[in-house]
Design a protein around this motif. Sequence first.
Motif, PDB file in Angstrom:
ATOM      1  N   ARG A 154      27.166  50.011   0.175  1.00 17.83           N
ATOM      2  CA  ARG A 154      28.377  49.232   0.460  1.00 17.83           C
ATOM      3  C   ARG A 154      28.065  47.768   0.716  1.00 17.83           C
ATOM      4  O   ARG A 154      28.925  46.909   0.594  1.00 17.83           O
ATOM      5  N   ASN A 155      26.826  47.495   1.115  1.00 18.77           N
ATOM      6  CA  ASN A 155      26.420  46.098   1.332  1.00 18.77           C
ATOM      7  C   ASN A 155      25.978  45.445   0.024  1.00 18.77           C
ATOM      8  O   ASN A 155      25.407  44.361   0.049  1.00 18.77           O
ATOM      9  N   ASN A 156      26.213  46.124  -1.102  1.00 17.59           N
ATOM     10  CA  ASN A 156      25.869  45.581  -2.420  1.00 17.59           C
ATOM     11  C   ASN A 156      24.364  45.445  -2.616  1.00 17.59           C
ATOM     12  O   ASN A 156      23.911  44.731  -3.493  1.00 17.59           O
ATOM     13  N   LEU A 157      23.591  46.139  -1.788  1.00 16.60           N
ATOM     14  CA  LEU A 157      22.129  46.076  -1.936  1.00 16.60           C
ATOM     15  C   LEU A 157      21.600  47.418  -2.425  1.00 16.60           C
ATOM     16  O   LEU A 157      22.278  48.460  -2.281  1.00 16.60           O
ATOM     17  N   LEU A 158      20.398  47.380  -2.966  1.00 18.33           N
ATOM     18  CA  LEU A 158      19.736  48.621  -3.333  1.00 18.33           C
ATOM     19  C   LEU A 158      19.354  49.343  -2.047  1.00 18.33           C
ATOM     20  O   LEU A 158      18.695  48.752  -1.178  1.00 18.33           O
ATOM     21  N   ILE A 159      19.790  50.595  -1.925  1.00 19.29           N
ATOM     22  CA  ILE A 159      19.433  51.387  -0.741  1.00 19.29           C
ATOM     23  C   ILE A 159      18.464  52.468  -1.195  1.00 19.29           C
ATOM     24  O   ILE A 159      18.788  53.267  -2.082  1.00 19.29           O
ATOM     25  N   THR A 160      17.292  52.480  -0.590  1.00 18.33           N
ATOM     26  CA  THR A 160      16.287  53.475  -0.963  1.00 18.33           C
ATOM     27  C   THR A 160      16.214  54.535   0.142  1.00 18.33           C
ATOM     28  O   THR A 160      16.456  54.217   1.312  1.00 18.33           O
ATOM     29  N   PRO A 161      15.881  55.781  -0.216  1.00 16.51           N
ATOM     30  CA  PRO A 161      15.774  56.805   0.840  1.00 16.51           C
ATOM     31  C   PRO A 161      14.699  56.452   1.862  1.00 16.51           C
ATOM     32  O   PRO A 161      14.850  56.717   3.050  1.00 16.51           O
ATOM     33  N   GLU A 162      13.614  55.818   1.400  1.00 16.52           N
ATOM     34  CA  GLU A 162      12.458  55.565   2.283  1.00 16.52           C
ATOM     35  C   GLU A 162      12.673  54.398   3.236  1.00 16.52           C
ATOM     36  O   GLU A 162      12.288  54.460   4.396  1.00 16.52           O
ATOM     37  N   PHE A 163      13.259  53.299   2.750  1.00 13.04           N
ATOM     38  CA  PHE A 163      13.325  52.059   3.542  1.00 13.04           C
ATOM     39  C   PHE A 163      14.746  51.515   3.671  1.00 13.04           C
ATOM     40  O   PHE A 163      14.933  50.393   4.155  1.00 13.04           O
ATOM     41  N   GLY A 164      15.734  52.259   3.230  1.00 12.64           N
ATOM     42  CA  GLY A 164      17.096  51.716   3.192  1.00 12.64           C
ATOM     43  C   GLY A 164      17.103  50.500   2.278  1.00 12.64           C
ATOM     44  O   GLY A 164      16.421  50.491   1.238  1.00 12.64           O
ATOM     45  N   PRO A 165      17.818  49.410   2.677  1.00 11.33           N
ATOM     46  CA  PRO A 165      17.840  48.221   1.815  1.00 11.33           C
ATOM     47  C   PRO A 165      16.661  47.282   2.039  1.00 11.33           C
ATOM     48  O   PRO A 165      16.564  46.241   1.383  1.00 11.33           O
ATOM     49  N   ARG A 166      15.759  47.631   2.957  1.00  7.79           N
ATOM     50  CA  ARG A 166      14.682  46.706   3.352  1.00  7.79           C
ATOM     51  C   ARG A 166      13.538  46.691   2.346  1.00  7.79           C
ATOM     52  O   ARG A 166      12.390  47.043   2.659  1.00  7.79           O
ATOM     53  N   VAL A 167      13.871  46.322   1.137  1.00  7.74           N
ATOM     54  CA  VAL A 167      12.865  46.185   0.080  1.00  7.74           C
ATOM     55  C   VAL A 167      13.164  44.941  -0.743  1.00  7.74           C
ATOM     56  O   VAL A 167      14.304  44.469  -0.771  1.00  7.74           O
ATOM     57  N   ARG A 168      12.134  44.415  -1.397  1.00  8.71           N
ATOM     58  CA  ARG A 168      12.306  43.323  -2.352  1.00  8.71           C
ATOM     59  C   ARG A 168      11.713  43.778  -3.675  1.00  8.71           C
ATOM     60  O   ARG A 168      10.772  44.590  -3.680  1.00  8.71           O
ATOM     61  N   LEU A 169      12.258  43.218  -4.756  1.00  9.50           N
ATOM     62  CA  LEU A 169      11.971  43.754  -6.084  1.00  9.50           C
ATOM     63  C   LEU A 169      11.343  42.728  -7.021  1.00  9.50           C
ATOM     64  O   LEU A 169      11.577  41.519  -6.873  1.00  9.50           O
ATOM     65  N   ARG A 170      10.625  43.210  -7.991  1.00  9.42           N
ATOM     66  CA  ARG A 170      10.115  42.368  -9.079  1.00  9.42           C
ATOM     67  C   ARG A 170       9.797  43.301 -10.255  1.00  9.42           C
ATOM     68  O   ARG A 170       9.599  44.505 -10.050  1.00  9.42           O
ATOM     69  N   ALA A 171       9.755  42.737 -11.476  1.00 11.77           N
ATOM     70  CA  ALA A 171       9.618  43.625 -12.637  1.00 11.77           C
ATOM     71  C   ALA A 171       8.939  42.933 -13.804  1.00 11.77           C
ATOM     72  O   ALA A 171       8.811  41.713 -13.832  1.00 11.77           O
ATOM     73  N   PHE A 172       8.511  43.748 -14.774  1.00 10.52           N
ATOM     74  CA  PHE A 172       8.030  43.216 -16.057  1.00 10.52           C
ATOM     75  C   PHE A 172       8.500  44.139 -17.170  1.00 10.52           C
ATOM     76  O   PHE A 172       8.850  45.290 -16.929  1.00 10.52           O
ATOM     77  N   THR A 173       8.522  43.596 -18.382  1.00 15.63           N
ATOM     78  CA  THR A 173       8.952  44.426 -19.517  1.00 15.63           C
ATOM     79  C   THR A 173       7.734  44.855 -20.326  1.00 15.63           C
ATOM     80  O   THR A 173       6.698  44.190 -20.331  1.00 15.63           O
ATOM     81  N   LEU A 174       7.910  45.978 -21.033  1.00 15.80           N
ATOM     82  CA  LEU A 174       6.889  46.510 -21.926  1.00 15.80           C
ATOM     83  C   LEU A 174       7.545  46.729 -23.288  1.00 15.80           C
ATOM     84  O   LEU A 174       8.739  47.080 -23.347  1.00 15.80           O
ATOM     85  N   ASN A 175       6.784  46.568 -24.366  1.00 15.49           N
ATOM     86  CA  ASN A 175       7.376  46.748 -25.693  1.00 15.49           C
ATOM     87  C   ASN A 175       7.237  48.190 -26.190  1.00 15.49           C
ATOM     88  O   ASN A 175       7.132  48.438 -27.380  1.00 15.49           O
ATOM     89  N   VAL A 176       7.204  49.123 -25.234  1.00 13.49           N
ATOM     90  CA  VAL A 176       7.074  50.547 -25.559  1.00 13.49           C
ATOM     91  C   VAL A 176       8.256  51.287 -24.944  1.00 13.49           C
ATOM     92  O   VAL A 176       8.620  51.015 -23.793  1.00 13.49           O
ATOM     93  N   GLU A 177       8.837  52.212 -25.722  1.00 18.76           N
ATOM     94  CA  GLU A 177       9.962  52.980 -25.183  1.00 18.76           C
ATOM     95  C   GLU A 177       9.451  54.077 -24.250  1.00 18.76           C
ATOM     96  O   GLU A 177       8.695  54.958 -24.673  1.00 18.76           O
ATOM     97  N   LEU A 178       9.855  54.000 -22.996  1.00 12.30           N
ATOM     98  CA  LEU A 178       9.465  55.019 -22.018  1.00 12.30           C
ATOM     99  C   LEU A 178      10.739  55.563 -21.380  1.00 12.30           C
ATOM    100  O   LEU A 178      11.735  54.834 -21.268  1.00 12.30           O
ATOM    101  N   PRO A 179      10.747  56.816 -20.952  1.00  9.07           N
ATOM    102  CA  PRO A 179      11.966  57.344 -20.331  1.00  9.07           C
ATOM    103  C   PRO A 179      12.208  56.743 -18.951  1.00  9.07           C
ATOM    104  O   PRO A 179      11.257  56.463 -18.212  1.00  9.07           O
TER     105      PRO A 179
END
Length: 274
Positions: A154-179
């Motif tokens: 409801r706070n518009n944040l990602l809520i995780t079972p382990e840490f609630g919303p207290r996480v920060r994110l980062r990502a990279f892309t790969l040119n391979v199709e993975l599920p």
Amino acid sequence: MKENKKLQMISFLLAQARKLGADLAGFASVEELKKAPSFNISCSIPESFVDASNAVDENGPVQVASEEVRWPEGAKTVMIVAVHHPDNRPEMDWWYGWTDPPGNKILAKIVQSLCEYASDLYGVEVFHLPYHVEKGGIYLKDAAVIAGLGCIGRNNLLITPEFGPRVRLRAFTLNVELPSTGPSEFNPCRNCEGQCVKACPQNAFSDNVSDRGLRGEGILYYGEKIFSRAACYRQMETDEAEAVEEKIENSSQTVKIIKYCRRCELACPLGKAI
Ligand code: B12
């Protein structure tokens, strides 16, 4: 890439992410992401609102022009990592002048190493996604949901079972199709009384924003949730104005430290330290 090798790479990268200091990690298919809410709604945010004159990154002010995601060529999958930002380590989130927060530096280092592993050991083309969408980044919360890390609360944040919303994110892309490794059925807000909603000093989640005139201020409606970007930006501006010069640890230098509001995050009972 052969299916067996793909599976081997998935488990290797997930294990490696943990070893490098990530607390959660997963994969999201780019095709699925293209259908996710942020990747569609962002184009319809009023132009005036996209122009966030206060946006900054590690190199200084950012020129915000468009929030449409520009996918790197050939990107098929996103690997997303999360690092826990506990209540007792608020400095992980602080901006030291133009320098991005220590928590983001930790994430960037983890993702950089994962990119090198994927490229060197598996011959995969990778792209380390920057934080800001207008600088070539993507919408990280949606990616985290599709990767199964949690849900949008409801706070518009990602809520995780382990840490609630207290996480920060980062990502990279790969040119391979993975599920995709998600999404999950996790939905903790269903029976919650919504401390996050009450905690907002700007009423960003208030029902009163149904006033149509406010739509132009960038109010987002998704499902039953409401989030006023304008209200949230107002708070961020207040935080910037209230930032004061402070001494940096282990140095005689002082710098203006911006401590952006986290009230909607820290009010969430999930992941709260006892
Ligand atoms: C621009 C930005 C801001 C702006 C605008 C915020 C906004 N939400 O519009 C401002 C400066 C106001 C801001 C404030 C904050 N931010 Co900010 N922000 C970003 C940034 C760069 C892009 C977000 C964005 O523009 N989203 C697009 C808009 C259109 O959508 P949205 O409001 O996010 O809502 C979408 C989702 O909720 C999604 N959604 C809703 N339901 C569902 C269901 C499913 C199944 C799916 C898939 C998706 C989905 O759809 C909505 C759109 O329709 C991201 C980093 C990134 N690259 O993703 C960080 C990010 C979202 N911010 C983050 C944080 C922590 C904050 C703050 C707490 C401030 C702080 N101390 O850092 C506040 C919290 C605001 C809030 N409650 O949403 C974290 C969130 C971590 C988490 N646990 O979710 C991120 C991911 C950055 C990070 N370092 O990890 N932020």
